[in-house]
Design a protein around this motif. Sequence first.
Motif, PDB file in Angstrom:
ATOM      1  N   SER A   8       0.804  -1.219   0.000  1.00  0.00           N
ATOM      2  CA  SER A   8       0.000   0.000   0.000  1.00  0.00           C
ATOM      3  C   SER A   8       0.835   1.267   0.000  1.00  0.00           C
ATOM      4  O   SER A   8       0.317   2.349  -0.235  1.00  0.00           O
ATOM      5  CB  SER A   8      -0.920   0.012   1.234  1.00  0.00           C
ATOM      6  OG  SER A   8      -0.151  -0.054   2.426  1.00  0.00           O
ATOM      7  N   ILE A   9       2.127   1.142   0.290  1.00  0.00           N
ATOM      8  CA  ILE A   9       3.020   2.299   0.327  1.00  0.00           C
ATOM      9  C   ILE A   9       3.890   2.287  -0.923  1.00  0.00           C
ATOM     10  O   ILE A   9       4.544   1.288  -1.226  1.00  0.00           O
ATOM     11  CB  ILE A   9       3.903   2.278   1.590  1.00  0.00           C
ATOM     12  CG1 ILE A   9       3.031   2.308   2.846  1.00  0.00           C
ATOM     13  CG2 ILE A   9       4.865   3.455   1.586  1.00  0.00           C
ATOM     14  CD1 ILE A   9       3.819   2.213   4.127  1.00  0.00           C
ATOM     15  N   ALA A  10       3.878   3.396  -1.653  1.00  0.00           N
ATOM     16  CA  ALA A  10       4.654   3.507  -2.891  1.00  0.00           C
ATOM     17  C   ALA A  10       5.568   4.726  -2.797  1.00  0.00           C
ATOM     18  O   ALA A  10       5.414   5.581  -1.923  1.00  0.00           O
ATOM     19  CB  ALA A  10       3.732   3.623  -4.101  1.00  0.00           C
ATOM     20  N   ALA A  11       6.529   4.779  -3.707  1.00  0.00           N
ATOM     21  CA  ALA A  11       7.470   5.892  -3.745  1.00  0.00           C
ATOM     22  C   ALA A  11       7.728   6.287  -5.193  1.00  0.00           C
ATOM     23  O   ALA A  11       7.709   5.440  -6.088  1.00  0.00           O
ATOM     24  CB  ALA A  11       8.782   5.515  -3.055  1.00  0.00           C
ATOM     25  N   ILE A  12       7.952   7.582  -5.402  1.00  0.00           N
ATOM     26  CA  ILE A  12       8.235   8.124  -6.732  1.00  0.00           C
ATOM     27  C   ILE A  12       9.603   8.789  -6.713  1.00  0.00           C
ATOM     28  O   ILE A  12       9.931   9.528  -5.773  1.00  0.00           O
ATOM     29  CB  ILE A  12       7.162   9.139  -7.163  1.00  0.00           C
ATOM     30  CG1 ILE A  12       5.807   8.464  -7.338  1.00  0.00           C
ATOM     31  CG2 ILE A  12       7.556   9.823  -8.466  1.00  0.00           C
ATOM     32  CD1 ILE A  12       4.709   9.420  -7.763  1.00  0.00           C
ATOM     33  N   LEU A  14      14.607   8.596 -16.368  1.00  0.00           N
ATOM     34  CA  LEU A  14      13.723   7.494 -16.012  1.00  0.00           C
ATOM     35  C   LEU A  14      13.020   7.809 -14.703  1.00  0.00           C
ATOM     36  O   LEU A  14      13.678   7.947 -13.666  1.00  0.00           O
ATOM     37  CB  LEU A  14      14.518   6.192 -15.886  1.00  0.00           C
ATOM     38  CG  LEU A  14      13.734   4.956 -15.440  1.00  0.00           C
ATOM     39  CD1 LEU A  14      12.682   4.581 -16.480  1.00  0.00           C
ATOM     40  CD2 LEU A  14      14.670   3.778 -15.190  1.00  0.00           C
ATOM     41  N   SER A  15      11.696   7.947 -14.746  1.00  0.00           N
ATOM     42  CA  SER A  15      10.884   8.173 -13.537  1.00  0.00           C
ATOM     43  C   SER A  15      10.133   6.896 -13.201  1.00  0.00           C
ATOM     44  O   SER A  15       9.573   6.249 -14.092  1.00  0.00           O
ATOM     45  CB  SER A  15       9.899   9.322 -13.762  1.00  0.00           C
ATOM     46  OG  SER A  15      10.582  10.526 -14.037  1.00  0.00           O
ATOM     47  N   ILE A  16      10.129   6.547 -11.916  1.00  0.00           N
ATOM     48  CA  ILE A  16       9.581   5.264 -11.481  1.00  0.00           C
ATOM     49  C   ILE A  16       8.623   5.475 -10.321  1.00  0.00           C
ATOM     50  O   ILE A  16       8.875   6.277  -9.414  1.00  0.00           O
ATOM     51  CB  ILE A  16      10.712   4.304 -11.065  1.00  0.00           C
ATOM     52  CG1 ILE A  16      11.442   3.774 -12.298  1.00  0.00           C
ATOM     53  CG2 ILE A  16      10.177   3.140 -10.247  1.00  0.00           C
ATOM     54  CD1 ILE A  16      12.578   2.833 -11.967  1.00  0.00           C
ATOM     55  N   LEU A  17       7.516   4.736 -10.349  1.00  0.00           N
ATOM     56  CA  LEU A  17       6.628   4.580  -9.208  1.00  0.00           C
ATOM     57  C   LEU A  17       6.764   3.143  -8.738  1.00  0.00           C
ATOM     58  O   LEU A  17       6.439   2.210  -9.474  1.00  0.00           O
ATOM     59  CB  LEU A  17       5.177   4.887  -9.573  1.00  0.00           C
ATOM     60  CG  LEU A  17       4.123   4.621  -8.493  1.00  0.00           C
ATOM     61  CD1 LEU A  17       4.358   5.496  -7.271  1.00  0.00           C
ATOM     62  CD2 LEU A  17       2.709   4.832  -9.039  1.00  0.00           C
ATOM     63  N   SER A  24       4.978   1.288 -12.270  1.00  0.00           N
ATOM     64  CA  SER A  24       4.837   2.121 -13.471  1.00  0.00           C
ATOM     65  C   SER A  24       6.112   2.937 -13.633  1.00  0.00           C
ATOM     66  O   SER A  24       6.812   3.220 -12.656  1.00  0.00           O
ATOM     67  CB  SER A  24       3.613   3.046 -13.398  1.00  0.00           C
ATOM     68  OG  SER A  24       3.765   3.997 -12.373  1.00  0.00           O
ATOM     69  N   PHE A  25       6.405   3.314 -14.866  1.00  0.00           N
ATOM     70  CA  PHE A  25       7.592   4.139 -15.111  1.00  0.00           C
ATOM     71  C   PHE A  25       7.415   4.895 -16.422  1.00  0.00           C
ATOM     72  O   PHE A  25       6.537   4.586 -17.233  1.00  0.00           O
ATOM     73  CB  PHE A  25       8.871   3.287 -15.136  1.00  0.00           C
ATOM     74  CG  PHE A  25       8.999   2.407 -16.348  1.00  0.00           C
ATOM     75  CD1 PHE A  25       9.671   2.848 -17.474  1.00  0.00           C
ATOM     76  CD2 PHE A  25       8.460   1.131 -16.360  1.00  0.00           C
ATOM     77  CE1 PHE A  25       9.796   2.044 -18.591  1.00  0.00           C
ATOM     78  CE2 PHE A  25       8.579   0.315 -17.466  1.00  0.00           C
ATOM     79  CZ  PHE A  25       9.255   0.773 -18.592  1.00  0.00           C
TER      80      PHE A  25
END
Length: 299
Positions: free
Chosen positions: A96-100, A130-133, A141-142
Motif C-alpha cells: 500500500s506504500i509507494a514511492a516516486i 527514467l521516472s519510477i513509481l 509504473s515508469f
Amino acid sequence: MKDKTALINKIKLLLGRAKAPKHLNRFGPKTYELWQHVFALFVKSYCQLSYRSTAYFLKQLGFNVATKSTLQRYTAKLSLPFWQTIFDKTATTKASIAAIDSTGLERSRASLYYLRRIDSEKRIRRHFQLSILASGNKIISFRLRSKPVHETRDVKYLFAKAKRTPSTVLMDKGYDAEWVHEYFADNGTKSIAPVRKNWRRGFYRKELAVNFPQKLYNKRSRIESIFHSLKQRFGSSISSKLANTARSEVYCRAILYNLFVRLCHLLGQSLILGKAIVVFQNNLIYILNIFDDIKLSVS
C-alpha cells in the motif's frame, strides 16, 4: 534439444492465445516470427549484450535468430501498448506504500578515464530520464524521457498507469509542490514530501511542515535500492540512440527485474549472481508466461 523444442512450442502457444500476429506486417518475405525477436531482446537485456553479440550468442546456442540490423529495426517497430501490456502482467503488488523518484541513464558507455583523457565531458549528449513509481520492491509504473525535465511533470502519468492505487506515496524534496499534494488528495492517496527551505503557502505543505512522519518517510529508501539494483544488473547506460529503441530496452529491463523479484519471493532468499543465472535458465518458460491470456496491441 527436446527441452529447446518444448520451449519454442510453448512460446508459440502463448502468442497464439494472446492473438498476437506471427509478423508485424504483411509485406515482404517472412523469415522470423514475433516470438523470436522478443526472446532475443530479453536475452540482450539480461546479458548486457549488443545486438551483434546477441545474434551471435543465440546462433551459437542453436537458436534461429535474426541479424543485428534486423533486430534493431524490429525493436523500433514494437509499440508502447505492446510493451505496456506485457509489463502490466509483472507489476501486480499488494503493497500500500509507494514511492516516486527519477534517475538518469547515460547515452554513452565510455569510461570516465577515457572522458578525462580526451577532455570531452561537454560533448556528451544529454541523458535519458527514467521516472519510477515503485511499491515494495516492484516497479508498478515508469516513464522514460529522451530529455530531462522537472520531476513533477511525470507524477500524473505514473499514478494513472499504476494498476493498483497505493494509499500513501513517498517523494523527495524535488516533488514539493502544493498541486502535487492536491492531486493525490483528490484521488484518495496521502502524499509525503519534505517541504523546501523557503516555502510560503499551501495547506498540505503546512501540515507536513508541522507534523512530518519521519519514520514512515524513511521507507522511501526502497526506491533508491531499486535504482541501484537496476543499474548493477543492467548497467547505467542505454546503448540505443533513438527513443523507440531506448524505450524497448528499458521495458525489457523493467519486466525482467519484476520477474526476478517475484522469483526471490518464491524462493524466500536473495539471489546471488550465479544462482540468478541458474534460475533464469531454469525458468525461461515461466518468464515467457507473461504472454498468456493478454491481448497485445502491435503497430
